[in-house]
Every structure is written in C-alpha cells, then in structure tokens.
Enzyme design. Structure first.
Site, PDB file in Angstrom:
ATOM      1  N   SER A 146      25.364  67.850 107.034  1.00  0.00           N
ATOM      2  CA  SER A 146      25.494  67.269 108.364  1.00  0.00           C
ATOM      3  C   SER A 146      25.918  65.809 108.214  1.00  0.00           C
ATOM      4  CB  SER A 146      24.141  67.331 109.092  1.00  0.00           C
ATOM      5  OG  SER A 146      24.121  66.503 110.239  1.00  0.00           O
ATOM      6  N   TYR A 159      14.961  65.851 109.248  1.00  0.00           N
ATOM      7  CA  TYR A 159      16.256  66.546 109.179  1.00  0.00           C
ATOM      8  C   TYR A 159      17.242  65.715 108.361  1.00  0.00           C
ATOM      9  CZ  TYR A 159      20.461  69.012 110.782  1.00  0.00           C
ATOM     10  OH  TYR A 159      21.643  69.727 110.842  1.00  0.00           O
TER      11      TYR A 159
END
Length: 255
Positions: A146, A159
């Site tokens: 990501s 995350y």
C-alpha cells in the site's frame, strides 16, 4: 516484444482473491492465459469468485480455502495444493485486512489481527511455496502492500506498520531468492474504491481530500493494477527484484 509478456499456460495462486482487489488481480492473470487458483476463507465467496472468472474467461479456476494467519493450516493446504497442481509459477500475496482506531485506543487484539493477516500471512504462504520455486529454478512472487508502506495517516498506525513490513520482507526475500531466478516484488496501490475502503469513498469530506491530495485527482480503479501485475509475473521483469512499485496516481511523489 509481446512474447516477453506472454503468460499462456503458467499457473498462479492469488491469496484473498474471492472478491475485491484480489479478484481483479486473479482475473487479469486468467485473461492473460494463466491457470489461476483462487483463495479465501469463505466457501460461498470462493464459489462466487470462481463463477465470475469462468464467465469472464470461459475457464473455471481451481479454489483453495485456508486462513493465512494459521501457519499450520497454510502448510497443510499449500502442501496439498503443491501435490495436486505442482508449484505455481506465480504467487500473489494479496490477503489482508484493515482496522481503524486512534493509536491510544487501538486494541491489542486488533493489532495482532492486522499484523497476522497483512504481514505474517505473506511470510507463511511464501515460506511454503518458495522452496519449490527454488528447486525448479524459477518463480515470481508479488506482494501487495500500500502507499501506507511509506506514508501514514491517523487511526491506521498498525496497518502502516504491516505494509511497511511487507515492503521490507519483499527486499529480504529478494536478497535470498534472486540467485535462484525467483523474483520478488511489491505492488503498492494508492486509494482505490474497493469494498475495504467503502467508508472512505462514501465520505464526502475524505473524497474531497483524496482528490485534492492525489495528482491524478481521482480514486484508482482496480483494473489499473492489472498491467503492473502482468508485468511482474512475466519474463519482462526477470531482472527486477526487491522493488516496491507504486500505483497511486502520483500520491507518493508530491507533498
């Protein structure tokens, strides 16, 4: 030049591919001629995903169900898969999840879940697939991270930590596996209008911020990841390893 990108007859395992972004990645490989195995934990979702790929490509993919966070279950399921189908030419580690809360309120249980799914799961699946690639002398592993592998936002510190870990794990894997003609790379998507991000793209305030923050001035479309995956799965990338490729509309290039 098209021969460099030819994937006809190759095989692939794509984790977390019964729906969403993973399903789009699996579909890209299937359309390129790859015999794909879909993965998930929900049998009904896997069946629906297989139905969709069959409608789109005319060929029904294989499916396998296991929990990427359970090392013993991964070893068992991957072992059976390798015995039945052989070592895949391509492994795409896409399975993952998101949890949101301010750092001071983030629960230990949610931290454990995020790290287990997003980082440990990549290690477990790769650990049990890679030896066969090494023995064969070829393979492609593509880990999905990501923009949070290098950026951070409020409420998603774990995350970000997990995706930063994926990027570094990729480099470590490349250091060990490149000599065996196994290439390992990361694709880091920006903000895509997926099921995981539903709360974000339906929020007018966040939507406006995202469009202003991203040079392309829009959300990504899942099909815009497909070309990068095909490239990393093909012979065109045989001397590319340990890289983190951002598909983010320019987000990580600007302040």
């Amino acid at each position: 030049m098209t021969d460099l990108f030819d994937l006809t007859g190759r095989t692939a395992l794509v984790t977390g591919s019964s729906r969403g972004l993973g399903q789009s990645l699996a579909l890209a490989l299937a359309r390129a001629g790859v015999r794909v195995t879909l993965h998930g934990r929900d049998g009904a979702a896997l069946t629906a995903g297989a139905d969709l790929l069959e409608r789109e490509t005319g060929t029904r993919p294989a499916t396998v169900a296991f929990d990427v966070t359970d090392a013993a279950a991964v070893e068992d399921a991957v072992g059976r898969l390798l015995a039945e189908q052989g070592v895949p030419d391509v492994l795409v580690n896409n399975a993952g999840l998101q949890r949101r809360a301010p750092f001071t309120e983030f629960s230990v249980a949610d931290w454990d879940a995020v790290i287990a799914s997003n980082l440990s799961g990549v290690f477990y699946v790769s650990r049990f697939v890679a030896p066969g690639m090494v023995e064969r002398g070829s393979g492609k592993i593509v880990n999905i991270a990501s923009v949070q592998s290098v950026l951070a936002r409020q409420t998603i510190a774990p995350y970000s930590a997990s995706k930063g870990g994926v990027a570094q794990l990729t480099r470590g894997m490349a250091a060990d596996l490149a000599r065996h003609n196994v290439q390992v790379n990361t694709i880091s998507p920006g903000y895509f209008a997926t099921e995981m991000n539903t709360d974000l793209w339906q929020d007018p305030e966040f939507d406006a911020w995202l469009r202003q923050r991203t040079p392309a001035r829009r959300w990504g479309r899942v099909e815009e990841l497909q070309g990068t995956l095909v490239y990393l799965a093909s012979r065109a990338s045989d001397f590319v390893s340990g890289q983190n490729i951002f598909v983010d509309g320019g987000m990580t290039s600007v302040v």
